[in-house]
Design a protein around this motif. Structure first.
Motif, PDB file in Angstrom:
ATOM      1  N   THR A 182     -15.684  46.499  19.727  1.00 46.38           N
ATOM      2  CA  THR A 182     -14.449  47.018  20.301  1.00 46.38           C
ATOM      3  C   THR A 182     -14.754  47.793  21.572  1.00 46.38           C
ATOM      4  O   THR A 182     -15.800  48.441  21.682  1.00 46.38           O
ATOM      5  CB  THR A 182     -13.756  47.952  19.272  1.00 46.38           C
ATOM      6  OG1 THR A 182     -13.479  47.204  18.092  1.00 46.38           O
ATOM      7  CG2 THR A 182     -12.467  48.538  19.811  1.00 46.38           C
ATOM      8  N   ARG A 183     -13.845  47.707  22.531  1.00 45.13           N
ATOM      9  CA  ARG A 183     -13.979  48.500  23.746  1.00 45.13           C
ATOM     10  C   ARG A 183     -12.656  49.219  23.975  1.00 45.13           C
ATOM     11  O   ARG A 183     -11.580  48.606  23.919  1.00 45.13           O
ATOM     12  CB  ARG A 183     -14.299  47.598  24.943  1.00 45.13           C
ATOM     13  CG  ARG A 183     -14.581  48.372  26.200  1.00 45.13           C
ATOM     14  CD  ARG A 183     -14.980  47.441  27.335  1.00 45.13           C
ATOM     15  NE  ARG A 183     -15.211  48.217  28.543  1.00 45.13           N
ATOM     16  CZ  ARG A 183     -14.260  48.568  29.396  1.00 45.13           C
ATOM     17  NH1 ARG A 183     -13.018  48.192  29.191  1.00 45.13           N
ATOM     18  NH2 ARG A 183     -14.563  49.291  30.466  1.00 45.13           N
ATOM     19  N   SER A 236     -16.070  54.006  15.753  1.00 47.36           N
ATOM     20  CA  SER A 236     -17.147  53.057  16.040  1.00 47.36           C
ATOM     21  C   SER A 236     -18.239  53.155  14.984  1.00 47.36           C
ATOM     22  O   SER A 236     -18.757  52.144  14.523  1.00 47.36           O
ATOM     23  CB  SER A 236     -17.760  53.323  17.421  1.00 47.36           C
ATOM     24  OG  SER A 236     -16.808  53.118  18.430  1.00 47.36           O
ATOM     25  N   GLN A 257      -5.525  44.534  15.166  1.00 47.19           N
ATOM     26  CA  GLN A 257      -5.373  45.310  16.396  1.00 47.19           C
ATOM     27  C   GLN A 257      -3.939  45.739  16.611  1.00 47.19           C
ATOM     28  O   GLN A 257      -3.652  46.867  16.982  1.00 47.19           O
ATOM     29  CB  GLN A 257      -5.782  44.415  17.573  1.00 47.19           C
ATOM     30  CG  GLN A 257      -7.034  44.865  18.260  1.00 47.19           C
ATOM     31  CD  GLN A 257      -7.307  43.973  19.438  1.00 47.19           C
ATOM     32  OE1 GLN A 257      -6.908  44.278  20.550  1.00 47.19           O
ATOM     33  NE2 GLN A 257      -7.975  42.878  19.215  1.00 47.19           N
ATOM     34  N   GLY A 269     -15.421  45.138  14.777  1.00 49.67           N
ATOM     35  CA  GLY A 269     -14.292  44.642  15.574  1.00 49.67           C
ATOM     36  C   GLY A 269     -13.031  44.430  14.756  1.00 49.67           C
ATOM     37  O   GLY A 269     -13.005  44.663  13.545  1.00 49.67           O
ATOM     38  N   ILE A 280      -7.179  48.728  24.497  1.00 48.85           N
ATOM     39  CA  ILE A 280      -8.071  48.429  23.376  1.00 48.85           C
ATOM     40  C   ILE A 280      -8.361  46.929  23.421  1.00 48.85           C
ATOM     41  O   ILE A 280      -7.436  46.118  23.395  1.00 48.85           O
ATOM     42  CB  ILE A 280      -7.389  48.777  22.032  1.00 48.85           C
ATOM     43  CG1 ILE A 280      -6.920  50.230  22.036  1.00 48.85           C
ATOM     44  CG2 ILE A 280      -8.328  48.519  20.863  1.00 48.85           C
ATOM     45  CD1 ILE A 280      -5.832  50.522  21.025  1.00 48.85           C
ATOM     46  N   GLU A 281      -9.623  46.604  23.538  1.00 51.95           N
ATOM     47  CA  GLU A 281     -10.014  45.184  23.458  1.00 51.95           C
ATOM     48  C   GLU A 281     -10.952  45.058  22.284  1.00 51.95           C
ATOM     49  O   GLU A 281     -11.879  45.851  22.159  1.00 51.95           O
ATOM     50  CB  GLU A 281     -10.801  44.756  24.703  1.00 51.95           C
ATOM     51  CG  GLU A 281     -10.039  44.749  25.988  1.00 51.95           C
ATOM     52  CD  GLU A 281     -10.999  44.764  27.171  1.00 51.95           C
ATOM     53  OE1 GLU A 281     -12.077  44.140  27.089  1.00 51.95           O
ATOM     54  OE2 GLU A 281     -10.673  45.426  28.160  1.00 51.95           O
ATOM     55  N   SER A 282     -10.707  44.093  21.436  1.00 50.61           N
ATOM     56  CA  SER A 282     -11.576  43.979  20.273  1.00 50.61           C
ATOM     57  C   SER A 282     -11.692  42.535  19.838  1.00 50.61           C
ATOM     58  O   SER A 282     -10.764  41.738  19.996  1.00 50.61           O
ATOM     59  CB  SER A 282     -10.996  44.819  19.134  1.00 50.61           C
ATOM     60  OG  SER A 282     -11.918  44.890  18.081  1.00 50.61           O
ATOM     61  N   LYS A 283     -12.850  42.193  19.316  1.00 49.93           N
ATOM     62  CA  LYS A 283     -13.063  40.842  18.802  1.00 49.93           C
ATOM     63  C   LYS A 283     -13.736  40.976  17.448  1.00 49.93           C
ATOM     64  O   LYS A 283     -14.755  41.669  17.333  1.00 49.93           O
ATOM     65  CB  LYS A 283     -13.947  40.056  19.773  1.00 49.93           C
ATOM     66  CG  LYS A 283     -13.727  38.578  19.674  1.00 49.93           C
ATOM     67  CD  LYS A 283     -14.482  37.847  20.751  1.00 49.93           C
ATOM     68  CE  LYS A 283     -14.591  36.376  20.338  1.00 49.93           C
ATOM     69  NZ  LYS A 283     -15.617  35.674  21.070  1.00 49.93           N
ATOM     70  N   GLU A 284     -13.157  40.353  16.464  1.00 47.34           N
ATOM     71  CA  GLU A 284     -13.698  40.449  15.113  1.00 47.34           C
ATOM     72  C   GLU A 284     -15.147  39.952  15.087  1.00 47.34           C
ATOM     73  O   GLU A 284     -15.453  38.888  15.603  1.00 47.34           O
ATOM     74  CB  GLU A 284     -12.842  39.616  14.154  1.00 47.34           C
ATOM     75  CG  GLU A 284     -12.933  40.114  12.743  1.00 47.34           C
ATOM     76  CD  GLU A 284     -11.925  39.429  11.829  1.00 47.34           C
ATOM     77  OE1 GLU A 284     -11.177  38.540  12.283  1.00 47.34           O
ATOM     78  OE2 GLU A 284     -11.893  39.805  10.641  1.00 47.34           O
ATOM     79  N   LYS A 325     -17.652  51.679  24.103  1.00 49.05           N
ATOM     80  CA  LYS A 325     -17.922  50.278  23.785  1.00 49.05           C
ATOM     81  C   LYS A 325     -18.848  50.235  22.578  1.00 49.05           C
ATOM     82  O   LYS A 325     -19.857  50.932  22.564  1.00 49.05           O
ATOM     83  CB  LYS A 325     -18.598  49.622  24.993  1.00 49.05           C
ATOM     84  CG  LYS A 325     -18.573  48.127  24.984  1.00 49.05           C
ATOM     85  CD  LYS A 325     -19.070  47.575  26.306  1.00 49.05           C
ATOM     86  CE  LYS A 325     -20.585  47.477  26.290  1.00 49.05           C
ATOM     87  NZ  LYS A 325     -21.148  46.929  27.516  1.00 49.05           N
TER      88      LYS A 325
END
Lengths: 182, 132
Positions: free
Chosen positions: A98-99, A16, A51, A45, A90-94, A40
């Motif tokens: 990221t979470r 992170s 990912q 991201g 893993i959840e991530s958005k550019e 988080k």
């Protein structure tokens, strides 16, 4: 696999920080027979493609070290979840962050030992140069919260040896209190 | 130990500052940078950090800051530790276990002499140039 849960968490928090996050929140909870943590961040991201690649141990974005062909942070997380019949997500958005979420049975025979959280948290707190790292720690119905900015306001430069020792003592006392019966 | 509050922490810091000021301080500063990438952590960098803290306290050495960095690209010689001490060359040490960390405190930071058997020789930039 990392030797302890604390090592695994340190590694992921370092991800992170390297993703230029300005706000990171780590929640680490031990409830009954479960151990659970989530991280988080609002770092750079990852796109869907990155990912998918990031969970491959033989992938690294090559930005830091052109010749490096391995990246083991996230693969270690997934390996630990698989070995312990736990869950890793893993959840991530550019551009957003990221979470990461992990949960497993605390008594599973293949779960690495927990490790020394006071020392791990001291390292995490002093690794980030600016921004906020919030740690919420819960166990046996008790909890405490740590904030990097609050520690910095109280102590000054967190990288000074004296301050590192004080932070470790401080977090150690919170951990002792958490473990105390009653 | 009783649970400490932030106020207790502030008081402890002030007490420490006072004892520090009473000592005859060698004002030269030093920086210790520990590699904390996946490779460093896996090789035991956390234990090395604990050993540095403990030995620095025992030696009563001041003006040292401990920082962390990610993977330095020397995964095979982790834990790696970079030491920058005023008036001394900047050195990267490889394969630093807890015992070596204590030696770095006593020999390098206190005794001002390099721990030669753990120095990691960086290749000259002119040799590796163009190899990116």
């Amino acid at each position: 696999m990392h030797a302890t849960i604390c090592d695994l968490i340190m590694d992921l928090v370092q991800n992170s920080i390297e993703a230029n996050a300005e706000a990171i929140e780590l929640i680490l909870r031990e409830t009954g027979n479960q151990i659970e943590f989530s991280i988080k961040d609002n770092g750079k991201g990852m796109s869907k493609e990155v990912q998918a690649k990031a969970i491959d141990p033989f992938y690294s974005d090559g930005e830091k070290h052109a010749h490096r062909r391995v990246g083991l942070g996230l693969p270690f997380l997934i390996q630990t979840a698989e070995a312990t019949e736990g869950r890793a997500a893993i959840e991530s958005k550019e551009g957003c962050g990221t979470r990461i979420h992990f949960c497993a049975e605390a008594a599973h025979v293949d779960l690495p030992p927990f490790g020394d959280f006071a020392s791990a948290a001291t390292l995490m707190m002093s690794q980030m140069n600016s921004g906020e790292l919030r740690i919420v720690r819960e166990a046996s119905g008790k909890s405490y919260t740590l904030s990097r900015t609050e520690l910095e306001e109280t102590l000054g430069n967190l990288n000074e040896t004296q301050n590192l020792m004080l932070i470790k003592t401080y977090i150690g006392s919170q951990e002792d209190n958490l473990r105390k019966a009653g | 130990m009783a649970k400490l509050t932030l106020d207790d922490l502030r008081k402890l810091r002030d007490e420490k500052k006072q004892t520090m000021n009473q000592r005859d301080a060698d004002n030269k500063s030093a920086e210790v940078i520990i590699g904390m990438g996946t490779c460093g952590i896996a090789a035991g960098a956390k234990g090395v950090f604990d050993a540095f803290l403990d030995e620095l306290e025992k030696a009563g050495i001041q003006n040292v800051t401990i920082k962390q960095t990610g993977c330095m690209g020397l995964c095979f010689s982790e834990p790696t530790v970079e030491v920058a001490c005023e008036d001394m060359p900047r050195v990267v040490y490889g394969n630093v276990d807890e015992k070596t960390a204590r030696r770095i405190v006593r020999e390098h930071l206190e005794g001002k002499s390099l721990v030669s058997d753990h120095i990691f020789d960086k290749p000259s930039t002119d040799i590796i140039k163009g190899d990116k």
